[in-house]
Enzyme design. Structure first.
Site, short mmCIF file in Angstrom:
data_model
loop_
_atom_site.label_atom_id
_atom_site.label_comp_id
_atom_site.label_asym_id
_atom_site.label_seq_id
_atom_site.Cartn_x
_atom_site.Cartn_y
_atom_site.Cartn_z
N ALA A 130 -1.97 3.20 4.56
CA ALA A 130 -1.17 2.25 3.96
C ALA A 130 -1.22 1.03 4.32
O ALA A 130 -1.32 -0.30 3.67
CB ALA A 130 0.11 2.76 3.84
N TYR A 131 -1.46 0.92 5.75
CA TYR A 131 -1.67 -0.41 6.49
C TYR A 131 -3.04 -0.98 6.05
O TYR A 131 -3.07 -2.25 5.86
CB TYR A 131 -1.79 -0.09 7.93
CG TYR A 131 -2.38 -1.19 8.86
CD1 TYR A 131 -1.52 -2.06 9.18
CD2 TYR A 131 -3.67 -0.99 9.44
CE1 TYR A 131 -2.03 -3.36 10.07
CE2 TYR A 131 -4.01 -1.81 10.24
CZ TYR A 131 -3.35 -3.05 10.51
OH TYR A 131 -3.79 -4.08 11.30
#
Length: 222
Positions: A130-131
């Site tokens: 997600a980062y």
């Protein structure tokens, strides 16, 4: 120059603020927690309290008005979930760009992540994935603002707290590796007022080349 740094209490940001203050600039650190104000002042910067996850472009514009440049060095930080990678690493970066545009501040330096365009490696932890996706989306958003923003995207490798070496590899593409936060801050400080870096995506890891020579190679690149 007056330089506004989002994520003003982060490890890179505090180092950057100190470097900018030492060279005679006027850094401003945007912080969410007022308890961090003394640390920002100690680094030589002016603390400004604003929560990038709970504000508007109009309110943020008031904080960046009169700046010569903005730097996005914010991050949700370790221990945060996937949702905050989106609200900080992606959405807050775009909000800063909106505010800078409204304030007439063209120069924007983004601290991103190495190889963000490639997406997360197969088998990545969901939060790390997600980062990386958030960083890729934020970079894509910034690259779409060339008519209003003089952007540079800096993509460091894995960050360490080791002492800075003053030597790096800096190019549009480098092999993955580590880089100290101190060296990232030094490169950001150099990039801010280097017109040759406008419109460039540059990857950064530790290496053999002094930072001033690495910057010269960027200026001389065809």
């Amino acid at each position: 120059m007056r330089i506004v740094i989002a994520g003003g209490h982060g490890k890179i940001a505090l180092r950057l603020e100190r470097l900018l203050a030492e060279r005679g600039d006027s850094p401003v650190g945007l912080i969410r927690n007022p308890d961090h104000a003394d640390d920002v002042r100690a680094a030589g910067a002016e603390p400004v309290v604003i929560d990038l996850e709970d504000t508007t472009a109009t309110r943020l514009t008031e904080k960046v008005m009169g700046a010569d440049a903005v730097v996005f060095a914010a991050g949700a930080g370790p221990g945060s979930g996937a949702a905050r990678k989106t609200t900080v690493d992606r959405d807050a970066a775009a909000l800063l760009a909106d505010a800078a545009s409204l304030a007439g501040v063209r120069r924007y330096v983004m601290v991103s992540a190495i190889a963000a365009d490639e997406g997360p490696p197969p088998g990545s932890d969901p939060v790390f994935a997600a980062y990386i996706e958030a960083k890729r989306a934020a970079d894509d958003d910034l690259r779409g603002r060339s008519l209003e923003t003089d952007w540079t995207i800096l993509r460091p490798g894995r960050l360490t707290d080791d002492p800075g070496t003053g030597r790096v590899r800096l190019a549009p593409k480098v092999e993955r590796g580590e880089v100290t936060r101190q060296d990232v801050a030094a490169v950001v400080a150099a990039v801010i007022d280097e017109p040759a870096t406008i419109g460039q995506v540059l990857e950064l890891v530790g290496g053999p080349t002094p930072i001033d020579e690495a910057m010269a190679s960027v200026r001389n690149r065809p």
